[in-house]
Scaffold this active site. Structure first.
Site, PDB file in Angstrom:
ATOM      1  N   ASP A 177     117.966  16.293 -39.533  1.00 55.04           N
ATOM      2  CA  ASP A 177     118.111  16.815 -38.180  1.00 55.04           C
ATOM      3  C   ASP A 177     119.497  17.462 -38.127  1.00 55.04           C
ATOM      4  OD1 ASP A 177     117.730  17.146 -35.362  1.00 55.04           O
ATOM      5  OD2 ASP A 177     119.045  15.425 -35.073  1.00 55.04           O
ATOM      6  N   ASP A 223     118.925  10.859 -35.892  1.00 52.74           N
ATOM      7  CA  ASP A 223     119.694   9.929 -35.059  1.00 52.74           C
ATOM      8  C   ASP A 223     118.888   8.711 -34.647  1.00 52.74           C
ATOM      9  OD1 ASP A 223     118.014  10.839 -33.095  1.00 52.74           O
ATOM     10  OD2 ASP A 223     119.521  12.014 -32.045  1.00 52.74           O
TER      11      ASP A 223
END
Length: 640
Positions: free
Chosen positions: A337, A531
Site C-alpha cells: 500500500d 496499515d
C-alpha cells in the site's frame, strides 16, 4: 549453575553423580577381581541413578498406549546391553543421552528468553485514582473503562487510555524494538506495555485489560507455536512412522540371523553369518536402536522456528506462527500500500489552483469544512492548511462517498471535494494537474471551483527498503494505491518499484492481488504490506499479510500474519532475513541428521559401528543440530 533452572541443576547433579559412580566402578573392577553377579550389581547403581526416569517414562507411555518414542528406544537398547554383558556401554549411552537432554532443555530455555522478556511487559498492578484523589494499587483486570489511573515515572503503562494530565516520554522498545522515546501530553493516547520515563501521567482508561494492546500482543506470541510450518508437520508425521519402522527393523536384524544360525548347518552359513552368534546380532540390533532415536529432528526443527520467532520479537516483529515464517522465506513478490507504508502518511497542501470567480482561500475553506468529520490524512491536511476553528453549524448533510470524496451543504451551497472519479460521477468538467501529488477537486453548486494539490513524501527508509528486498531475492515489488496516477508514478519512480497501479478502490486492490497471485511462480509466495485497517481484505487474501506501524491497532493485529510494531519499513527486510535464515537452518538440520543417521544405521547393521558411534549418531547429532538451531536467535537486523 546460576543460569540453570532448579530441574536442570538436579539433572546436572545426577549426571555428575552417575559419572563419578561409573568411574569408581571401572577402577574397582579393574583393580580387584569381582564376581560377575557383583559386577552386574555395581554397574546397575550408576545406571539406576542416571536412567530411572527414562525407564519409568517408557513404562508409563507403554501403559498409556504410546509405545514408540525415544524413551522406549533408550530403555530397550540399554536394558538389552545389560542383558548381553555390555554394562559400561549401557551406562554410557544413558549418561550421554541425559547430557543431550540437559543441553536441549537449556537451549530451549535460552530461546524462550526473548519471549519471556516480552511477557514482562504486562504490569501486575495499576494505580487506581479514587474519587477523593487517593491512589490504590489494584489488578489491571479490576479496572473499568472510564476509570482514571496514575502512571508514575519508571512504571509501565498497565492499560490503554488517554492522557488527561501530565506530559512525559514513553519508552516503547519492548513493543517496537526502537530506542527512541515517544512524547505524550494531554489528549494523546497511550498503550499498555510502554515505560513512563519522566513525568507523572493521569490516564483515563479506554479499554478493559483483556482487550488492551499488551494482552493482544501476548496472546498472539503465546499462540504462535500452534500454527506449525510444513517442515514441523513433516517431522511430526515422520517420527510417528519412523520409530515403529526402525524398531521392527532392529527386531528383524536380530531375529532373522539368529533363526538362520539355528537352522542352517555351520558349514553352509553365508559369509556374513559365519563366525557370529546370536549375542553379536542382538548387540547390532541394540546399536541400531540407539542410532535410530529421532531426537535431533524432533527437537531441533521446532526449536529453530521458535528461535526465529523469538529473535523477530526482539526487533518488534510479531510472527503469528512458524508457518508464516516459512511462507515469508518463500516470498518472491511484495505488494505495498502507498500511504503510511511507503510514504509518511502526513499530507501537506503544496498548491491551490482556483478557477475564475473563486479565490484560494474560498476553495480551501469549502474543502476543509466539507471534510471536517473525516479522519483521513488528506482531510486532516486540509483542516491544518485552513488553520481556523471549524464552525460545525455552517455544515449539514455530509455524505462520504467511498473511494471518491465527500459532499455537503456549506453555508447553503452544495459543495463536493474529492478525486477525479467524483467529478466524473457528478458529470462536472475539471482541469487535471500535471504536478505530482494528490489532487482534491472542489465544486460549489455544481460549478468547478478549482483543485488543491496535496503531497505525501516517501519515508526516508523506503528506497533502501526496496533495494534491501531486491538483495534478499524478491523478484517483483508492486505498489497499489487509490491515489492519482501522477502521484503514484512519481513515488514508484523515486523508489525504484517494478510496477504500480493507481486510482484503485478497495475492491480493485483485491482484484489486482488476485492477478498477481495468478502470475507468480508455482512455489513463490506473495506478501502484501499495509496499515492493517483499510487494507484488511487484501492482507487476508495475500499468501502472507504484513501490517506495519500497527502499534495499538486492533485491525492490524487481527488481519495480518506478521505485525511490525512501528513505522520503519526496513523491518520487512529484517523479517525476511530472519525467515530465510530460519528455514535454511531447518533444512541443514534435517539433512544432516538424516544423512548421518542412515549412514551409521547401515554401518551398524553390517557390524561396522560400535555403541560409541551409535551414541554420536544420536546424542552427538542432536547436540550439533540444537547448537545450529540456536543461531536463529541471533538476528542480523537490516539497517538503513
Amino acid at each position: 549453575m546460576k543460569n540453570l533452572t532448579r530441574k536442570q541443576r538436579k539433572n546436572l547433579i545426577r549426571i555428575i553423580a552417575a559419572a563419578v559412580l561409573l568411574i569408581a566402578v571401572k577402577i574397582l573392577t579393574a583393580a580387584v577381581p569381582v564376581p560377575a553377579g557383583i559386577v552386574w550389581a555395581l554397574y546397575l547403581l550408576p545406571y539406576a541413578v542416571i536412567g530411572w526416569d527414562i525407564l519409568w517414562k517408557a513404562v508409563r507411555n507403554i501403559l498409556n498406549g504410546q509405545v514408540f518414542d525415544e524413551n522406549f528406544l533408550m530403555a530397550l537398547a540399554t536394558v538389552g546391553a545389560f542383558g548381553t554383558g555390555e554394562y559400561t556401554e549401557a551406562v554410557f549411552v544413558m549418561l550421554f543421552y541425559q547430557v543431550g537432554e540437559l543441553f536441549q532443555d537449556y537451549a530451549v530455555g535460552k530461546s524462550r528468553q526473548s519471549i519471556a522478556a516480552l511477557m514482562d511487559i504486562r504490569p501486575d498492578v495499576a494505580n487506581l485514582e479514587g474519587e477523593d484523589g487517593t491512589l490504590e494499587e489494584v489488578d489491571p483486570e479490576d479496572v473499568e473503562v472510564g476509570a482514571v489511573i496514575v502512571v508514575k515515572p519508571g512504571e509501565r503503562v498497565p492499560l490503554d487510555g488517554q492522557v488527561l494530565e501530565g506530559s512525559s516520554a514513553l519508552d516503547t522498545a519492548a513493543l517496537t524494538g526502537e530506542s527512541v522515546p515517544r512524547d505524550v501530553g494531554p489528549g494523546d493516547t497511550v498503550i499498555s506495555g510502554c515505560v513512563n520515563q519522566s513525568g507523572l501521567l493521569r490516564v483515563q482508561v479506554t479499554r478493559p485489560c483483556e482487550e488492551s494492546t499488551v494482552s493482544k500482543i501476548l496472546d498472539l506470541v503465546e499462540n504462535a507455536g500452534e500454527k506449525k510450518a510444513s517442515s514441523e508437520n513433516f517431522i511430526t508425521k515422520f517420527a510417528r512412522y519412523y520409530t515403529p519402522c526402525v524398531v521392527l527393523a532392529a527386531l528383524a536384524l536380530f531375529l532373522l540371523p539368529t533363526i538362520a544360525l539355528a537352522l542352517i548347518p555351520a558349514g553352509s552359513l553365508p559369509a556374513f553369518l559365519a563366525g557370529t552368534g546370536w549375542t553379536a546380532w542382538l548387540h547390532r540390533a541394540l546399536i541400531f536402536l540407539v542410532i535410530s532415536c529421532p531426537c535431533a529432528l524432533v527437537i531441533s526443527v521446532p526449536l529453530s522456528f521458535f528461535g526465529g520467532i523469538g529473535g523477530a520479537s526482539k526487533c518488534g516483529i510479531l510472527v503469528k506462527g512458524s508457518n508464516y515464517l516459512e511462507t515469508l522465506a518463500q516470498t518472491e513478490t511484495v505488494v505495498f500500500d502507498k500511504t503510511g507504508t511507503l510514504t509518511k502518511g502526513t499530507f501537506t497542501v503544496t498548491a491551490i489552483h482556483p478557477e475564475a470567480g473563486f479565490t484560494e482561500g474560498q476553495i480551501l475553506e469549502y474543502a476543509a469544512l466539507a471534510e471536517q468529520f473525516s479522519d483521513h490524512p488528506i482531510s486532516q491536511s486540509l483542516r491544518a492548511a485552513y488553520g481556523k476553528p471549524i464552525d460545525a453549524g455552517r455544515v449539514s448533510g455530509v455524505e462520504e462517498i467511498a473511494g471518491h470524496g465527500v459532499s455537503a451543504m456549506v453555508d447553503g451551497k452544495a459543495v463536493s471535494a474529492g478525486n477525479s472519479r467524483l467529478m466524473e460521477r457528478q458529470k462536472i468538467a475539471y482541469h487535471p494537474c500535471e504536478l505530482p501529488g494528490t489532487i482534491v477537486h472542489v465544486t460549489a453548486d455544481g460549478v468547478y471551483a478549482g483543485h488543491i494539490l496535496i503531497s505525501d513524501l516517501p519515508k526516508p527508509e523506503a528506497k533502501t527498503l526496496v533495494e534491501g528486498l531486491k538483495a534478499a531475492g524478491v523478484r517483483k515489488t508492486v505498489m497499489l494505491t487509490g491515489d492519482a496516477e501522477a502521484a503514484a508514478s512519481a513515488i514508484a519512480r523515486d523508489l525504484g518499484l517494478d510496477e504500480y497501479h493507481a486510482q484503485l478502490l478497495p475492491a480493485d486492490k483485491v482484484e489486482r492481488v488476485e492477478q498477481l497471485l495468478a502470475a507468480k511462480s508455482q512455489n513463490g509466495k506473495l506478501a502484501f504490506v499495509g496499515d492493517g485497517i483499510n487494507d484488511a481484505p487484501v492482507l487476508t487474501r495475500a499468501d502472507i499479510g504484513i501490517a506495519m506501524g500497527a502499534l495499538g491497532s486492533d485491525a492490524a493485529i487481527e488481519a495480518a500474519d506478521i505485525v511490525l510494531m512501528d513505522d520503519n519499513p526496513a523491518k520487512i527486510v529484517t523479517a525476511m532475513r530472519i525467515s530465510r535464515k530460519t528455514l535454511r537452518i531447518v533444512k541443514q538440520n534435517i539433512w544432516f541428521a538424516l544423512l548421518v543417521k542412515f549412514a551409521v544405521l547401515l554401518l551398524g547393521a553390517c557390524g561396522m559401528a560400535s555403541m560409541w558411534a551409535a551414541v554420536f549418531a544420536d546424542v552427538g547429532v542432536a547436540f550439533i543440530a540444537i547448537l545450529n538451531a540456536t543461531r536463529c536467535l541471533h538476528v542480523d537486523e537490516f539497517r538503513t
